[in-house]
Design a protein around this motif. Structure first.
Motif, PDB file in Angstrom:
ATOM      1  N   VAL A  76       0.858  -1.202   0.000  1.00 61.37           N
ATOM      2  CA  VAL A  76       0.000   0.000   0.000  1.00 61.37           C
ATOM      3  C   VAL A  76       0.889   1.244   0.000  1.00 61.37           C
ATOM      4  CG1 VAL A  76      -1.953  -1.010   1.284  1.00 61.37           C
ATOM      5  CG2 VAL A  76      -0.089   0.074   2.551  1.00 61.37           C
ATOM      6  N   ASN A  77       0.338   2.344  -0.534  1.00 62.86           N
ATOM      7  CA  ASN A  77       0.894   3.700  -0.333  1.00 62.86           C
ATOM      8  C   ASN A  77       2.299   3.965  -0.876  1.00 62.86           C
ATOM      9  OD1 ASN A  77      -1.480   4.270   0.992  1.00 62.86           O
ATOM     10  ND2 ASN A  77      -0.625   3.941   3.041  1.00 62.86           N
ATOM     11  N   SER A  78       2.910   3.041  -1.558  1.00 62.43           N
ATOM     12  CA  SER A  78       4.286   3.313  -2.007  1.00 62.43           C
ATOM     13  C   SER A  78       4.365   4.439  -3.057  1.00 62.43           C
ATOM     14  CB  SER A  78       5.001   2.048  -2.483  1.00 62.43           C
ATOM     15  OG  SER A  78       4.206   1.330  -3.357  1.00 62.43           O
ATOM     16  N   PRO A  79       3.330   4.653  -3.905  1.00 60.41           N
ATOM     17  CA  PRO A  79       3.481   5.772  -4.852  1.00 60.41           C
ATOM     18  C   PRO A  79       3.644   7.119  -4.152  1.00 60.41           C
ATOM     19  CG  PRO A  79       1.746   4.300  -5.592  1.00 60.41           C
ATOM     20  CD  PRO A  79       2.129   3.848  -4.214  1.00 60.41           C
ATOM     21  N   GLY A  80       2.837   7.383  -3.132  1.00 62.31           N
ATOM     22  CA  GLY A  80       2.935   8.667  -2.424  1.00 62.31           C
ATOM     23  C   GLY A  80       4.270   8.817  -1.717  1.00 62.31           C
ATOM     24  N   VAL A  81       4.706   7.753  -1.056  1.00 63.15           N
ATOM     25  CA  VAL A  81       5.994   7.801  -0.340  1.00 63.15           C
ATOM     26  C   VAL A  81       7.125   8.012  -1.342  1.00 63.15           C
ATOM     27  CG1 VAL A  81       7.607   6.443   1.061  1.00 63.15           C
ATOM     28  CG2 VAL A  81       5.161   6.360   1.556  1.00 63.15           C
ATOM     29  N   THR A  82       7.030   7.338  -2.480  1.00 67.83           N
ATOM     30  CA  THR A  82       8.074   7.469  -3.501  1.00 67.83           C
ATOM     31  C   THR A  82       8.133   8.899  -4.034  1.00 67.83           C
ATOM     32  OG1 THR A  82       7.733   5.172  -4.105  1.00 67.83           O
ATOM     33  CG2 THR A  82       8.937   6.513  -5.686  1.00 67.83           C
ATOM     34  N   ALA A  83       6.946   9.490  -4.276  1.00 68.37           N
ATOM     35  CA  ALA A  83       6.923  10.873  -4.773  1.00 68.37           C
ATOM     36  C   ALA A  83       7.629  11.790  -3.782  1.00 68.37           C
ATOM     37  CB  ALA A  83       5.479  11.320  -4.987  1.00 68.37           C
ATOM     38  N   ASP A  84       7.289  11.653  -2.512  1.00 67.81           N
ATOM     39  CA  ASP A  84       7.921  12.468  -1.457  1.00 67.81           C
ATOM     40  C   ASP A  84       9.440  12.331  -1.460  1.00 67.81           C
ATOM     41  OD1 ASP A  84       5.980  13.795  -0.108  1.00 67.81           O
ATOM     42  OD2 ASP A  84       6.054  12.557   1.705  1.00 67.81           O
ATOM     43  N   ILE A  85       9.864  11.093  -1.355  1.00 65.00           N
ATOM     44  CA  ILE A  85      11.304  10.829  -1.170  1.00 65.00           C
ATOM     45  C   ILE A  85      12.085  11.227  -2.431  1.00 65.00           C
ATOM     46  CG2 ILE A  85      13.020   8.996  -0.745  1.00 65.00           C
ATOM     47  CD1 ILE A  85      11.280   9.415   1.696  1.00 65.00           C
ATOM     48  N   SER A  86      11.451  11.025  -3.598  1.00 64.04           N
ATOM     49  CA  SER A  86      12.182  11.249  -4.848  1.00 64.04           C
ATOM     50  C   SER A  86      12.497  12.730  -5.072  1.00 64.04           C
ATOM     51  CB  SER A  86      11.391  10.701  -6.038  1.00 64.04           C
ATOM     52  OG  SER A  86      10.233  11.491  -6.225  1.00 64.04           O
ATOM     53  N   HIS A  87      11.789  13.627  -4.366  1.00 63.74           N
ATOM     54  CA  HIS A  87      12.062  15.060  -4.556  1.00 63.74           C
ATOM     55  C   HIS A  87      13.274  15.536  -3.762  1.00 63.74           C
ATOM     56  CE1 HIS A  87       7.788  16.185  -6.111  1.00 63.74           C
ATOM     57  NE2 HIS A  87       8.332  15.163  -6.744  1.00 63.74           N
ATOM     58  N   MET A  88      13.802  14.706  -2.910  1.00 54.87           N
ATOM     59  CA  MET A  88      14.984  15.117  -2.132  1.00 54.87           C
ATOM     60  C   MET A  88      16.168  15.288  -3.077  1.00 54.87           C
ATOM     61  SD  MET A  88      14.618  12.518   1.077  1.00 54.87           S
ATOM     62  CE  MET A  88      16.196  12.976   1.792  1.00 54.87           C
ATOM     63  N   ASP A  89      16.911  16.390  -2.872  1.00 59.51           N
ATOM     64  CA  ASP A  89      17.989  16.706  -3.816  1.00 59.51           C
ATOM     65  C   ASP A  89      19.297  16.005  -3.435  1.00 59.51           C
ATOM     66  OD1 ASP A  89      18.377  18.191  -1.551  1.00 59.51           O
ATOM     67  OD2 ASP A  89      18.778  20.091  -2.582  1.00 59.51           O
ATOM     68  N   THR A  90      19.205  14.686  -3.383  1.00 57.86           N
ATOM     69  CA  THR A  90      20.401  13.870  -3.150  1.00 57.86           C
ATOM     70  C   THR A  90      20.528  12.913  -4.327  1.00 57.86           C
ATOM     71  OG1 THR A  90      19.079  12.287  -1.917  1.00 57.86           O
ATOM     72  CG2 THR A  90      20.192  14.000  -0.627  1.00 57.86           C
ATOM     73  N   GLY A  91      21.687  12.219  -4.422  1.00 62.62           N
ATOM     74  CA  GLY A  91      22.034  11.524  -5.660  1.00 62.62           C
ATOM     75  C   GLY A  91      21.150  10.360  -6.073  1.00 62.62           C
ATOM     76  N   ALA A  92      20.636   9.586  -5.140  1.00 65.46           N
ATOM     77  CA  ALA A  92      19.990   8.321  -5.495  1.00 65.46           C
ATOM     78  C   ALA A  92      18.717   8.532  -6.316  1.00 65.46           C
ATOM     79  CB  ALA A  92      19.653   7.546  -4.223  1.00 65.46           C
ATOM     80  N   VAL A  93      18.557   7.722  -7.346  1.00 61.24           N
ATOM     81  CA  VAL A  93      17.305   7.689  -8.120  1.00 61.24           C
ATOM     82  C   VAL A  93      16.316   6.801  -7.375  1.00 61.24           C
ATOM     83  CG1 VAL A  93      16.270   6.831 -10.259  1.00 61.24           C
ATOM     84  CG2 VAL A  93      18.449   8.074 -10.318  1.00 61.24           C
ATOM     85  N   VAL A  94      15.089   7.299  -7.192  1.00 61.19           N
ATOM     86  CA  VAL A  94      14.091   6.566  -6.413  1.00 61.19           C
ATOM     87  C   VAL A  94      12.994   6.046  -7.336  1.00 61.19           C
ATOM     88  CG1 VAL A  94      12.487   6.701  -4.463  1.00 61.19           C
ATOM     89  CG2 VAL A  94      14.523   8.148  -4.499  1.00 61.19           C
ATOM     90  N   ARG A  95      12.635   4.786  -7.151  1.00 59.19           N
ATOM     91  CA  ARG A  95      11.525   4.229  -7.930  1.00 59.19           C
ATOM     92  C   ARG A  95      10.575   3.496  -7.002  1.00 59.19           C
ATOM     93  NH1 ARG A  95      12.193   0.726 -12.226  1.00 59.19           N
ATOM     94  NH2 ARG A  95      10.672   1.982 -13.327  1.00 59.19           N
ATOM     95  N   GLY A  96       9.265   3.616  -7.286  1.00 63.41           N
ATOM     96  CA  GLY A  96       8.262   3.010  -6.430  1.00 63.41           C
ATOM     97  C   GLY A  96       7.663   1.759  -7.051  1.00 63.41           C
ATOM     98  N   PHE A  97       7.280   0.818  -6.207  1.00 62.87           N
ATOM     99  CA  PHE A  97       6.679  -0.441  -6.655  1.00 62.87           C
ATOM    100  C   PHE A  97       5.543  -0.784  -5.707  1.00 62.87           C
ATOM    101  CE2 PHE A  97      11.047  -0.199  -7.889  1.00 62.87           C
ATOM    102  CZ  PHE A  97      11.048  -0.624  -9.214  1.00 62.87           C
ATOM    103  N   LEU A  98       4.393  -1.105  -6.288  1.00 61.20           N
ATOM    104  CA  LEU A  98       3.187  -1.304  -5.483  1.00 61.20           C
ATOM    105  C   LEU A  98       2.595  -2.683  -5.745  1.00 61.20           C
ATOM    106  CD1 LEU A  98       0.984   0.010  -3.642  1.00 61.20           C
ATOM    107  CD2 LEU A  98      -0.141   0.773  -5.744  1.00 61.20           C
ATOM    108  N   GLY A  99       2.442  -3.463  -4.701  1.00 60.30           N
ATOM    109  CA  GLY A  99       1.727  -4.734  -4.819  1.00 60.30           C
ATOM    110  C   GLY A  99       2.591  -5.862  -5.349  1.00 60.30           C
ATOM    111  N   GLN A 100       2.111  -7.054  -5.047  1.00 55.69           N
ATOM    112  CA  GLN A 100       2.945  -8.232  -5.306  1.00 55.69           C
ATOM    113  C   GLN A 100       3.338  -8.421  -6.778  1.00 55.69           C
ATOM    114  OE1 GLN A 100       1.941 -11.664  -3.093  1.00 55.69           O
ATOM    115  NE2 GLN A 100       3.553 -12.858  -4.056  1.00 55.69           N
ATOM    116  N   GLN A 101       2.463  -7.931  -7.683  1.00 59.52           N
ATOM    117  CA  GLN A 101       2.797  -8.103  -9.107  1.00 59.52           C
ATOM    118  C   GLN A 101       4.025  -7.279  -9.490  1.00 59.52           C
ATOM    119  OE1 GLN A 101       0.176  -6.738  -7.853  1.00 59.52           O
ATOM    120  NE2 GLN A 101      -0.248  -4.781  -8.819  1.00 59.52           N
ATOM    121  N   GLN A 102       4.437  -6.321  -8.630  1.00 63.50           N
ATOM    122  CA  GLN A 102       5.637  -5.519  -8.938  1.00 63.50           C
ATOM    123  C   GLN A 102       6.833  -5.915  -8.069  1.00 63.50           C
ATOM    124  OE1 GLN A 102       4.753  -1.321  -9.048  1.00 63.50           O
ATOM    125  NE2 GLN A 102       3.262  -1.581 -10.666  1.00 63.50           N
ATOM    126  N   LEU A 103       6.682  -6.966  -7.269  1.00 67.52           N
ATOM    127  CA  LEU A 103       7.778  -7.363  -6.369  1.00 67.52           C
ATOM    128  C   LEU A 103       9.039  -7.724  -7.158  1.00 67.52           C
ATOM    129  CD1 LEU A 103       8.878  -8.054  -3.550  1.00 67.52           C
ATOM    130  CD2 LEU A 103       7.917 -10.350  -3.812  1.00 67.52           C
TER     131      LEU A 103
END
Ligand code: NAI
Ligand code: OAA
Length: 329
Positions: A76-103
């Protein structure tokens, strides 16, 4: 309505089939583990990234310069968390995955998997009460790891750690991918607490204090070795009793992601090849007659490359009220 549309747009953006994400993925694949615009680093997945531990853990991992790609997976909720975290101006690229079909997409090519997925304790529960639900969750996630990133180092946070680590080991054995050096139960929180509480008693800066904590990660199985504290010091019997109990019961006071990050960072520095990285973790062990046991381990490119002996124990630690070491001399 507008908000819903925005959320739909965000979800589409974060979906792995999104063309922009596909392009990013292609770039990442071409450059190995070098993130777009970032320094070379490791690819880390957090499973359970939208939870109480997962969210601050994700934020702190995004700030870690050793991480170039950060995959955030939850049911649950990984898209919103990913959007938040991905805006941080640090080097790592962030990608979100939701639900078992994306495991499987979340796990492919990952160097380090950190697992805080599962249910936490409610007041009055022991960590063992979580077994029925969390055992199944950990089993499913580990089946994905065995399939998609069998060489990754796994940091298992989900409780009861004393049982989820052996479950993970069995899943990996069944899949033929088990490497005991790469499966580590996170007991760092016991060390972090011990350092803090001991520093309070001694009137020192906690950053200067190091307390090995061995055994397991529940109740009396948590044994702080107060006789091996650095810098060397001594405690009265009352202080020993107070500190041991407070460290053992610390989980009922508060839960925190800080320790998980500290341990994941140590694993990444080991993977990078840094020398002298030694931390406590719950690992397959021959230090006692128990198959899994927390003690100091040397972290390197292969994971827990050496499991340290316990060192000299005092009378309280061997036979004290906890009774845990009564049989080990
Ligand atoms: N080893 C340690 O030192 C510590 C361990 N813990 C343990 O970590 C676990 C998580 O704690 P919190 O974050 O506070 O709980 P939480 O309930 O806030 O978060 C758990 C997250 O796991 C997700 N989740 C549930 N099933 C999942 C699945 N099948 N796949 C992926 N994600 C799934 C949930 O959606 C939720 O976002 C608990 O078992 C807790 O006891 C917590 C603190 C310290
Ligand atoms: O106690 C809990 O439920 C969470 C945990 O493992 C800890 O804080 O040490």
């Amino acid at each position: 309505m507008e908000a819903n549309q925005r959320i739909a747009r965000i979800s589409a953006h974060l979906h792995p089939s999104n063309p922009q994400m596909e392009r990013e993925h292609a770039i990442l694949r071409r450059d190995g583990c070098r993130a777009k615009g970032g320094a070379p680093g490791f690819k880390v997945a957090i499973l359970g990234a939208a939870g109480g531990i997962g969210q601050p853990l994700a934020m702190l991992m995004k700030m870690n310069p050793l991480v170039s790609v950060l995959h955030l997976y939850d049911v649950v909720n990984s898209p919103g968390v990913t959007a938040d975290i991905s805006h941080m101006d640090t080097g790592a690229v962030v990608r979100g995955f939701l639900g078992q079909q994306q495991l499987e997409s979340a796990l492919t090519g990952v160097d380090l998997v950190v697992i805080p997925a599962g249910v936490p304790r409610k007041p009055g529960m022991t960590r063992d009460d979580l077994f029925n639900i969390n055992a199944g969750i950990v089993k499913t996630l580990c089946e994905g790891i065995a399939k998609c990133c069998p060489n990754a180092i796994v940091n298992l946070i989900s409780n009861p750690v004393n049982s989820t680590v052996p479950i993970a080991a069995e899943v990996f054995k069944k899949a033929g991918t088990y490497d005991p050096k790469k499966l580590l139960g996170v007991t760092m929180l016991d060390v972090v607490r011990a350092n803090t509480f001991v520093a309070e008693v001694l009137g020192l800066d906690p950053r200067e204090v190091n307390v090995p904590v061995v055994g397991g990660h529940a109740g009396v199985t948590i044994l702080p070795l107060l006789s091996q504290v650095k810098p060397p010091c001594s405690f009265t019997p009352e202080e020993t009793e107070y500190l041991t109990k407070r460290i053992q019961d610390g989980g009922t006071e508060v839960v925190q992601a800080y320790a998980a990050v500290k341990f994941a960072d140590a694993c990444l520095r080991g993977l990078r090849g840094d020398a002298g990285i030694v931390e406590c973790a719950f690992v397959a062990s021959q230090v006692t007659e128990l198959p899994f046991f927390a003690s100091k381990v040397k972290l390197g490119r292969g994971g827990a490359e050496e499991v340290h002996q316990l060192g000299p124990l005092n009378e309280y630690e061997r036979t004290g009220e906890t009774g845990y070491f009564g049989v080990y001399h």
